[in-house]
Design an enzyme around this catalytic site. Structure first.
Site, PDB file in Angstrom:
ATOM      1  N   LYS A  87       0.865  -1.253   0.183  1.00  0.00           N
ATOM      2  CA  LYS A  87       0.004   0.091  -0.117  1.00  0.00           C
ATOM      3  C   LYS A  87       0.927   1.100   0.013  1.00  0.00           C
ATOM      4  O   LYS A  87       1.614   1.477   0.904  1.00  0.00           O
ATOM      5  CB  LYS A  87      -0.880   0.034   1.255  1.00  0.00           C
ATOM      6  CG  LYS A  87      -2.157   0.563   1.150  1.00  0.00           C
ATOM      7  CD  LYS A  87      -2.869   0.684   2.554  1.00  0.00           C
ATOM      8  CE  LYS A  87      -4.306   1.591   2.487  1.00  0.00           C
ATOM      9  NZ  LYS A  87      -4.865   1.549   3.756  1.00  0.00           N
TER      10      LYS A  87
HETATM   11  C1  E4P Z   1      -8.205   2.474   3.532  1.00  0.00           C
HETATM   12  O1  E4P Z   1      -7.335   1.704   3.292  1.00  0.00           O
HETATM   13  C2  E4P Z   1      -8.234   3.305   4.810  1.00  0.00           C
HETATM   14  O2  E4P Z   1      -7.344   2.445   5.741  1.00  0.00           O
HETATM   15  C3  E4P Z   1      -9.507   3.455   5.270  1.00  0.00           C
HETATM   16  O3  E4P Z   1     -10.416   3.079   4.600  1.00  0.00           O
HETATM   17  C4  E4P Z   1      -9.337   4.937   6.082  1.00  0.00           C
HETATM   18  O4  E4P Z   1     -10.661   5.080   6.648  1.00  0.00           O
HETATM   19  P1  E4P Z   1     -11.059   6.276   7.573  1.00  0.00           P
HETATM   20  O5  E4P Z   1     -11.445   7.457   6.837  1.00  0.00           O
HETATM   21  O6  E4P Z   1     -12.398   5.636   8.270  1.00  0.00           O
HETATM   22  O7  E4P Z   1     -10.045   6.299   8.720  1.00  0.00           O
END
Ligand code: E4P
Length: 218
Positions: A87
């Site tokens: 990622k």
């Molecule tokens: C995506 O990969 C992120 O980990 C995540 O969806 C972020 O979500 P949030 O905005 O609820 O922190």
């Protein structure tokens, strides 16, 4: 549509896996910290623990912001387990690292995507997944789902194979609406996935069936 769970909590991952509909996991440094997982070795071990629970892709985020650091960390992550997806942040260095890994057929997830232009670049760099953060756009009074629609249109225009991973999903209707507009994947909390089960008429109907069965079988 694939269902990923967005957490580093092993109990929640086990619960989603037990439901039988889980296709993968996404994590990020904040989710790791929330579970109290700190220090490089503990974090790497935690990724392996997650991979041993689920059968699908597990996104593991690099912490470096420079290109060389991203490559180094990404390679370390990939060596952990075959289910790991690297990622990467949506930055110039992240796009360059994405191209590096996609040329090597290593799966990638471009995170922190907030515009169609960013998603177009991610596809050009060969990302496996692009993660538009719909909840965070909604948080600032912008339509997160509209961004998913825009990316869908662009990717379909050119047949890009990058999968749209709708991230920052906060609730059940986000999932339903993502399905309507053709997101390939959603990632959200267990509560949003379990919310799909709920309908009061299901509960009322089931209570009636149980009562009628018990009446007739006394
Ligand atoms: C995506 O990969 C992120 O980990 C995540 O969806 C972020 O979500 P949030 O905005 O609820 O922190």
């Amino acid at each position: 549509m694939k269902f990923f769970i967005d957490t580093a909590n092993l109990n929640e991952i086990k619960a989603a896996q037990a439901l039988g509909v889980l296709d993968g996991v996404t994590t990020n440094p904040s989710l790791m910290a929330k579970e109290g997982i700190t220090g490089k070795n503990n974090i790497l071990k935690h990724y392996v623990d997650i991979c041993n629970i689920v059968h699908g892709d597990v996104s593991a985020e690099v912490n470096a912001v420079d290109y060389d650091g991203m490559i180094r960390e990404g390679e370390e992550l990939v060596d952990l387990h075959p289910q790991i997806v690297v990622k990467l942040p949506m930055t110039k260095e992240g796009i360059m690292a994405c191209k590096y890994f996609s040329d090597k057929e290593v799966k990638t997830n471009l995170t922190l995507v907030f515009s169609a232009g960013q998603a177009l670049l991610a596809a050009k760099a060969g990302a496996t997944y692009v993660s538009p953060f719909i909840g965070r756009l909604d948080d600032i009074s912008t339509d997160g789902l509209a961004l998913v629609e825009e990316i869908r249109e662009i990717y379909d225009n050119y047949g890009y194979e990058t999968e749209i991973l709708a991230a920052s999903v906060r609730h059940t209707m986000h999932i339903v609406n993502c399905a309507k507009i053709g997101a390939d994947v959603i990632t959200g909390p267990l509560s949003a996935i379990l919310g799909l089960l709920k309908h009061p008429l299901t509960d009322i109907g089931l209570a009636q069936f149980i009562a009628d069965f018990e009446k007739g079988n006394k």
